[in-house]
Design an enzyme around this catalytic site. Structure first.
Site, PDB file in Angstrom:
ATOM      1  N   GLU A  64       0.831  -1.213   0.000  1.00 26.04           N
ATOM      2  CA  GLU A  64       0.000   0.000   0.000  1.00 26.04           C
ATOM      3  C   GLU A  64       0.863   1.260   0.000  1.00 26.04           C
ATOM      4  O   GLU A  64       0.748   2.094   0.901  1.00 26.04           O
ATOM      5  CB  GLU A  64      -0.903   0.000   1.239  1.00 26.04           C
ATOM      6  CG  GLU A  64      -1.811  -1.211   1.354  1.00 26.04           C
ATOM      7  CD  GLU A  64      -2.547  -1.275   2.698  1.00 26.04           C
ATOM      8  OE1 GLU A  64      -2.279  -0.443   3.587  1.00 26.04           O
ATOM      9  OE2 GLU A  64      -3.393  -2.173   2.852  1.00 26.04           O
ATOM     10  N   PRO A  65       1.739   1.440  -0.970  1.00 24.80           N
ATOM     11  CA  PRO A  65       2.596   2.626  -0.946  1.00 24.80           C
ATOM     12  C   PRO A  65       1.820   3.885  -1.341  1.00 24.80           C
ATOM     13  O   PRO A  65       0.995   3.854  -2.257  1.00 24.80           O
ATOM     14  CB  PRO A  65       3.660   2.316  -2.002  1.00 24.80           C
ATOM     15  CG  PRO A  65       2.950   1.423  -2.979  1.00 24.80           C
ATOM     16  CD  PRO A  65       1.972   0.604  -2.162  1.00 24.80           C
ATOM     17  N   GLY A  66       2.070   4.967  -0.640  1.00 27.63           N
ATOM     18  CA  GLY A  66       1.457   6.244  -0.986  1.00 27.63           C
ATOM     19  C   GLY A  66       2.544   7.271  -1.253  1.00 27.63           C
ATOM     20  O   GLY A  66       2.808   7.663  -2.390  1.00 27.63           O
ATOM     21  N   TYR A  99       3.858  18.260  11.521  1.00 27.49           N
ATOM     22  CA  TYR A  99       4.835  17.181  11.801  1.00 27.49           C
ATOM     23  C   TYR A  99       6.268  17.701  11.894  1.00 27.49           C
ATOM     24  O   TYR A  99       7.204  16.905  11.795  1.00 27.49           O
ATOM     25  CB  TYR A  99       4.815  16.129  10.681  1.00 27.49           C
ATOM     26  CG  TYR A  99       3.464  15.694  10.214  1.00 27.49           C
ATOM     27  CD1 TYR A  99       2.629  14.933  11.027  1.00 27.49           C
ATOM     28  CD2 TYR A  99       3.015  16.025   8.940  1.00 27.49           C
ATOM     29  CE1 TYR A  99       1.386  14.515  10.580  1.00 27.49           C
ATOM     30  CE2 TYR A  99       1.781  15.610   8.483  1.00 27.49           C
ATOM     31  CZ  TYR A  99       0.964  14.863   9.311  1.00 27.49           C
ATOM     32  OH  TYR A  99      -0.254  14.455   8.859  1.00 27.49           O
ATOM     33  N   CYS A 152      -3.246  33.837  10.082  1.00 27.04           N
ATOM     34  CA  CYS A 152      -3.013  34.511  11.363  1.00 27.04           C
ATOM     35  C   CYS A 152      -2.649  33.531  12.469  1.00 27.04           C
ATOM     36  O   CYS A 152      -3.386  33.377  13.440  1.00 27.04           O
ATOM     37  CB  CYS A 152      -4.258  35.294  11.749  1.00 27.04           C
ATOM     38  SG  CYS A 152      -4.782  36.338  10.402  1.00 27.04           S
ATOM     39  N   GLU A 153      -1.561  32.823  12.301  1.00 25.47           N
ATOM     40  CA  GLU A 153      -1.062  31.921  13.329  1.00 25.47           C
ATOM     41  C   GLU A 153       0.457  31.851  13.187  1.00 25.47           C
ATOM     42  O   GLU A 153       0.962  31.784  12.063  1.00 25.47           O
ATOM     43  CB  GLU A 153      -1.606  30.497  13.135  1.00 25.47           C
ATOM     44  CG  GLU A 153      -3.107  30.422  13.231  1.00 25.47           C
ATOM     45  CD  GLU A 153      -3.604  29.044  13.643  1.00 25.47           C
ATOM     46  OE1 GLU A 153      -2.843  28.275  14.252  1.00 25.47           O
ATOM     47  OE2 GLU A 153      -4.767  28.774  13.341  1.00 25.47           O
TER      48      GLU A 153
END
Ligand code: LLP
Length: 433
Positions: free
Chosen positions: A279-281, A322, A350-351
């Site tokens: 199941e490679p993404g 991450y 605005c962060e």
């Protein structure tokens, strides 16, 4: 390896200069390279064919990494199957031309409605992650008079050594059935109507840059297959999940090559006579895409220089979510004589978490110029939102010297039309009418 290179001092996607795309659709935009997608799929497929010549293999592209129909269709043409985690992804895979018999359904929270749709579609396999899910699948299949091919996803309690938010193979994670309960759940599954128990599934995490945790998990799987066969279960399929990492920092963090991965797979489980599913993404889509953005302002803070660009955390959330590193390439090639400056590359949201890179050494870049945020093809556009009422970024697919808009930038009208103002807020509204 990817097909984003400088030609004549300008960054190109294959043979298309990025400024030509920007002139047509503006910035920011995601840009994918078909040749890179195809190459990554083929490298993986060839590695498996070479290392496991006597084994049936099925590569189910993990649609969550990049689910644009054009991306899935590019891979479908090469024979890819799909790993999906929702009815929406199943509908995408089918619409892009992936045959149902190459589709596996993963995920911890499948609903009865999703199961029904997948059973009616006739998918290859359900990867079941708990006893309650198994029971619901059995009831749903029985109601439909259908049979679900099932692999149980087991949690091997192995630390994949990746970021905690994308680590799934430890006992504390919500994924899979506890290793020690496996035999009990297999015994239960065998007795359930509507269930054809065919296999075993593991997926321990994403962006793994070391083979050792994979190997530890696959060795546990092998031992479990032998135990389960001893218990009388005819295990015929092993799904080894995805997770092979990609180089995000140029040549500085090279993950294992698919050849090494495939040889290890063959060493661990190649002689069991099972169909092997993968199941490679990320390893297919990650380096096949970039996010192109323009510098709006160069701003000098107290002791930093900020490049404020027109893409933001809502368009690519990986750096802030991450602490992910993405290489940044200027679209205009730097001159050898250019000095190296240090920039914080930030968006307009605005962060303070709205950043793409901090203290990044780069050649001088001015307002109005474009940069490319590299390795943004996986978990980029799919994780975008409209936070700050910013329309989703358009997506472009390049093939040779052609390009196509594979998702257009929505208009503000379309964005606002998603909301409704209730009648009672109409000044002419009267509750008695
Ligand atoms: N199979 C299952 C069951 C998965 O949960 C995943 C990814 C894959 C396959 C594909 O893994 P890959 O080959 O792409 O590593 N948004 C995060 C990554 C989340 C991965 C979730 N599961 C990121 O941007 O790093």
């Amino acid at each position: 390896m990817h097909h984003f290179q400088y030609q004549g001092g300008v960054l190109h996607a294959e043979n298309v200069p990025l400024p030509a795309i920007a002139a047509r659709i503006g910035t920011p935009f995601y840009c994918y390279s078909a040749a890179t997608l195809e190459r990554h799929y083929q490298i993986f497929a060839q590695a498996l064919a070479q290392a496991c010549p006597d084994t049936n293999t099925l590569i189910c592209y993990s649609v969550k990494a990049n689910s644009n129909l054009a991306v899935i269709a590019t891979l479908a043409r090469l024979g890819a199957g799909a790993d999906i985690v929702s009815e929406g992804e199943l509908r995408r895979a089918l619409a892009a031309g992936i045959p149902p018999e190459k589709i596996v359904f993963s995920g911890v929270g499948k609903t009865a409605a999703e199961m029904r749709f997948a059973l009616e579609t006739g998918i290859h396999q359900f990867n079941v992650e708990s006893e309650p899910e198994l029971e619901l699948l059995s009831r749903t299949a029985t109601e439909l008079g259908a049979t679900a091919s099932v692999a149980l996803r087991l949690n091997p309690d192995i630390d994949p050594g990746t970021h905690e938010k994308i680590s799934t193979g430890k006992a504390e994670n919500k994924f899979g059935i506890a290793w020690r309960d496996a035999r009990k759940v297999y015994a239960r599954a065998r007795d359930l109507p509507g269930i054809d128990l065919v296999g075993i599934d593991v997926h321990i995490g994403s962006q793994l840059t070391d083979l050792a945790p994979f190997e530890a998990a696959f060795r546990r799987v092998r031992a479990m297959v032998e135990t389960l066969r001893g218990d009388g279960h005819p295990i015929t399929r092993i799904d080894l999940g995805g997770g092979l990492g990609i180089p995000y920092r140029g040549d500085n963090d090279i993950p294992p090559h698919p050849d090494e991965y495939a040889a290890m797979v063959n060493r661990c489980v190649g002689d069991l006579g099972c169909e092997l599913l993968f199941e490679p993404g990320r390893m297919i889509a990650g380096n096949a895409g970039i996010l192109v953005t323009s510098v709006i302002y160069e701003k000098h803070g107290t002791d930093k220089t900020f490049l404020i660009v027109d893409a933001a955390m809502n368009d690519l959330i990986r750096p802030t979510l991450y602490e992910a590193w993405h290489d940044i390439w200027p679209v205009r090639a730097p001159a050898p004589s250019d000095p190296t400056l240090s920039y914080d590359i930030v968006g307009p949201v605005c962060e303070s978490g709205d950043f793409f890179a901090k203290a990044r050494p780069l050649p001088p870049i001015k307002a109005g110029e474009m940069i490319a945020i590299m390795s943004a093809g996986a978990y980029g556009a799919v994780q975008a939102s409209t936070y700050n009422t910013r329309p989703l970024v358009p997506e472009i697919l390049v093939k040779g010297d052609e390009f196509a808009v594979i998702r257009a930038r929505p208009t503000y009208d379309a964005l606002l039309k998603q909301d409704n103002i209730p009648a009672w807020l109409d000044p002419a509204y009267s509750p008695d009418r």
